[in-house]
Design an enzyme around this catalytic site. Structure first.
Site, PDB file in Angstrom:
ATOM      1  N   GLY A   1      -1.987   8.303  -8.619  1.00  0.00           N
ATOM      2  CA  GLY A   1      -1.297   7.591  -7.564  1.00  0.00           C
ATOM      3  C   GLY A   1      -1.245   8.345  -6.252  1.00  0.00           C
ATOM      4  O   GLY A   1      -1.390   7.760  -5.175  1.00  0.00           O
ATOM      5  N   THR A   2      -1.030   9.649  -6.305  1.00  0.00           N
ATOM      6  CA  THR A   2      -0.950  10.444  -5.080  1.00  0.00           C
ATOM      7  C   THR A   2      -2.253  10.373  -4.304  1.00  0.00           C
ATOM      8  O   THR A   2      -2.264  10.093  -3.098  1.00  0.00           O
ATOM      9  CB  THR A   2      -0.606  11.910  -5.419  1.00  0.00           C
ATOM     10  OG1 THR A   2       0.756  11.980  -5.843  1.00  0.00           O
ATOM     11  CG2 THR A   2      -0.801  12.814  -4.210  1.00  0.00           C
TER      12      THR A   2
ATOM     13  N   GLN B   1       4.813   2.076  -9.723  1.00  0.00           N
ATOM     14  CA  GLN B   1       5.924   1.811 -10.634  1.00  0.00           C
ATOM     15  C   GLN B   1       5.970   0.364 -11.131  1.00  0.00           C
ATOM     16  O   GLN B   1       6.683   0.069 -12.090  1.00  0.00           O
ATOM     17  CB  GLN B   1       7.262   2.156  -9.959  1.00  0.00           C
ATOM     18  CG  GLN B   1       7.482   3.642  -9.725  1.00  0.00           C
ATOM     19  CD  GLN B   1       7.670   4.429 -11.015  1.00  0.00           C
ATOM     20  OE1 GLN B   1       7.869   3.876 -12.086  1.00  0.00           O
ATOM     21  NE2 GLN B   1       7.605   5.750 -10.901  1.00  0.00           N
TER      22      GLN B   1
ATOM     23  N   SER C   1      -1.503   3.713 -11.121  1.00  0.00           N
ATOM     24  CA  SER C   1      -1.698   4.973 -11.836  1.00  0.00           C
ATOM     25  C   SER C   1      -1.649   4.731 -13.342  1.00  0.00           C
ATOM     26  O   SER C   1      -0.895   3.885 -13.813  1.00  0.00           O
ATOM     27  CB  SER C   1      -0.615   5.972 -11.427  1.00  0.00           C
ATOM     28  OG  SER C   1      -0.793   7.210 -12.072  1.00  0.00           O
TER      29      SER C   1
ATOM     30  N   HIS D   1      -0.845   6.995 -15.928  1.00  0.00           N
ATOM     31  CA  HIS D   1       0.136   7.655 -16.797  1.00  0.00           C
ATOM     32  C   HIS D   1       1.520   7.011 -16.759  1.00  0.00           C
ATOM     33  O   HIS D   1       2.400   7.402 -17.521  1.00  0.00           O
ATOM     34  CB  HIS D   1       0.226   9.151 -16.473  1.00  0.00           C
ATOM     35  CG  HIS D   1       0.962   9.484 -15.220  1.00  0.00           C
ATOM     36  ND1 HIS D   1       2.229  10.011 -15.223  1.00  0.00           N
ATOM     37  CD2 HIS D   1       0.604   9.395 -13.925  1.00  0.00           C
ATOM     38  CE1 HIS D   1       2.621  10.230 -13.986  1.00  0.00           C
ATOM     39  NE2 HIS D   1       1.654   9.855 -13.181  1.00  0.00           N
TER      40      HIS D   1
ATOM     41  N   THR E   1     -17.919  13.372  -9.850  1.00  0.00           N
ATOM     42  CA  THR E   1     -18.283  12.645 -11.059  1.00  0.00           C
ATOM     43  C   THR E   1     -17.045  12.005 -11.667  1.00  0.00           C
ATOM     44  O   THR E   1     -16.031  12.675 -11.874  1.00  0.00           O
ATOM     45  CB  THR E   1     -18.916  13.601 -12.081  1.00  0.00           C
ATOM     46  OG1 THR E   1     -20.048  14.232 -11.484  1.00  0.00           O
ATOM     47  CG2 THR E   1     -19.356  12.841 -13.330  1.00  0.00           C
TER      48      THR E   1
ATOM     49  N   CYS F   1       7.856  14.150  -8.242  1.00  0.00           N
ATOM     50  CA  CYS F   1       7.128  14.816  -7.162  1.00  0.00           C
ATOM     51  C   CYS F   1       8.071  15.432  -6.133  1.00  0.00           C
ATOM     52  O   CYS F   1       7.634  16.112  -5.218  1.00  0.00           O
ATOM     53  CB  CYS F   1       6.180  13.831  -6.476  1.00  0.00           C
ATOM     54  SG  CYS F   1       4.874  13.228  -7.554  1.00  0.00           S
TER      55      CYS F   1
END
Length: 372
Positions: free
Chosen positions: A69-70, A175, A195, A197, A233, A316
């Site tokens: 996401g970042t 989220q 994202s 995770h 890659t 974060c």
């Protein structure tokens, strides 16, 4: 251990771990290679791209895989802003740290950033947003769900403003992906970040949708992977596991509302209170709370001693000394922001765990009262 920090990260789904292992063992070719091993990897990569695009309801040609996401937020914001003709960007004061990092970068390049506050309900005032639009506005970046208090922003209404003035609109959906309906607005925005995770997929993997019809200036010109927008890659096993999570992750909104109400009931006689929006603009699985008389970090550490994992806000921002951004953006004091802590539910959270959490908070609250 009771894990109640799902907004920070989720355990990988068994089916996603299995998918990762199969791809890592059997589909190890480089997707840029022209031999059969490379072709096999390309097939899996594009199949995964289709799955993400279908879930988002967007053109598959705009889906770019990222390292999370970042990276997705930074890539989208800088690529779209730098491609514009003006030097003004609109965002909110409560965005994820990565969004603020991108905005700070643009400021150093001479851009002017308007950071909107949140209302007392934790949402954006769309009328105020429209009033900040200028002829040189090149981008709007407002999240879908706040990671600290779970407030849901009026994305569809913001998208209408963006379309009215032909301004690209980026939405951080990290989220909300696979939890709320993104298809209802995805065709009306120009960039979406997601994202893996947060939905039972692997860490270090995500995706960003960038509208193919919008002019985009790549961060690193000359790279060849992912249509020249993201070099390196690609991690085919992680991407395949991400797509597998998208297909199998379940968000039971009724269950989470029930757990949220159970927690409220359990702590109603304590000095704990919720920081939240109205139910129409609230993701139930993210609970922002404060406890009078105690800093959030103290509550988090005491709960950890009781075997309960929570956080003091976005993972974060763990080293931030200024409290959480959402609380401050709502106009609340710095001292209140420092009392903030976050509890977030997941697929495996049970009523028994919430009962134990409630008892632990009652215990901590009583300890603090006895100190006075």
């Amino acid at each position: 251990m009771i894990y109640l920090d799902y907004a920070a990260t989720t355990p990988m789904l068994d089916v996603s771990i299995e998918a990762y292992g199969i791809a890592a063992k059997e589909v190890y070719g480089n997707t840029s290679s022209l031999h059969d091993a490379g072709g096999k990897a390309v097939f899996l990569l594009e199949k995964s791209r289709d799955a993400i695009a279908e879930k988002l309801g967007v053109n598959r040609d705009g889906v770019i895989f990222t390292g999370g996401g970042t990276e997705g937020n930074i890539l989208a914001i800088l690529s779209l802003a730098r491609a514009g003709q003006g030097k003004h960007v609109i965002t909110s004061s409560a965005e994820h740290t990565s969004v603020h990092a991108a905005m700070n970068t643009l400021e150093r390049e001479g851009y002017e950033i308007t950071r909107l506050p949140l209302t007392e309900q934790g949402t954006i005032d769309v009328d105020l947003l429209e009033k900040t639009v200028r002829p040189d506005t090149v981008l709007i970046s407002i999240q879908h769900v706040n990671s600290e208090i779970g407030s849901i922003q009026p994305v569809a209404e913001i998208a209408k403003v963006a379309q009215k003035y032909n301004i690209p609109y980026h939405v951080d959906c990290v989220q909300s992906f696979c939890k709320l309906d993104i298809k209802s607005f995805s065709k009306h925005v120009d960039a979406i970040t997601v994202s893996a995770h947060k939905i039972g997929g692997p860490k270090g993997c995500g995706a960003v949708y960038l509208n193919p019809r919008r002019r985009i200036l790549p961060l690193f010109p000359g790279v060849t992977h992912e249509r020249g927008l993201r070099g390196g890659t690609v991690d085919t096993p992680a991407i395949f596991a991400f797509a597998t999570s998208v297909e199998h992750y379940k968000y039971d909104i009724n269950k989470f509302w029930k757990l949220r109400h159970q927690l409220k009931e359990a702590i109603q006689k304590t000095n704990c209170y919720f920081i939240e929006s109205d139910e129409a603009h609230q993701l139930p699985s993210i609970c922002g709370l404060c406890m009078k008389g105690a800093e959030g970090q103290y509550v988090m550490l005491r709960l950890n001693e009781e075997g309960i994992c929570i956080s003091t806000g976005s993972a974060c921002d763990i080293n931030s000394k200024s409290g959480t951004k959402a609380i401050l953006a709502m106009g609340r004091s710095l001292s209140e922001a420092r009392r903030f802590f976050r509890i977030s539910f997941g697929m495996d959270t049970t009523e028994e765990e919430i009962e134990q959490l409630g008892n632990a908070l009652i215990k901590i609250d009583q300890e603090i009262k006895n100190m006075k």
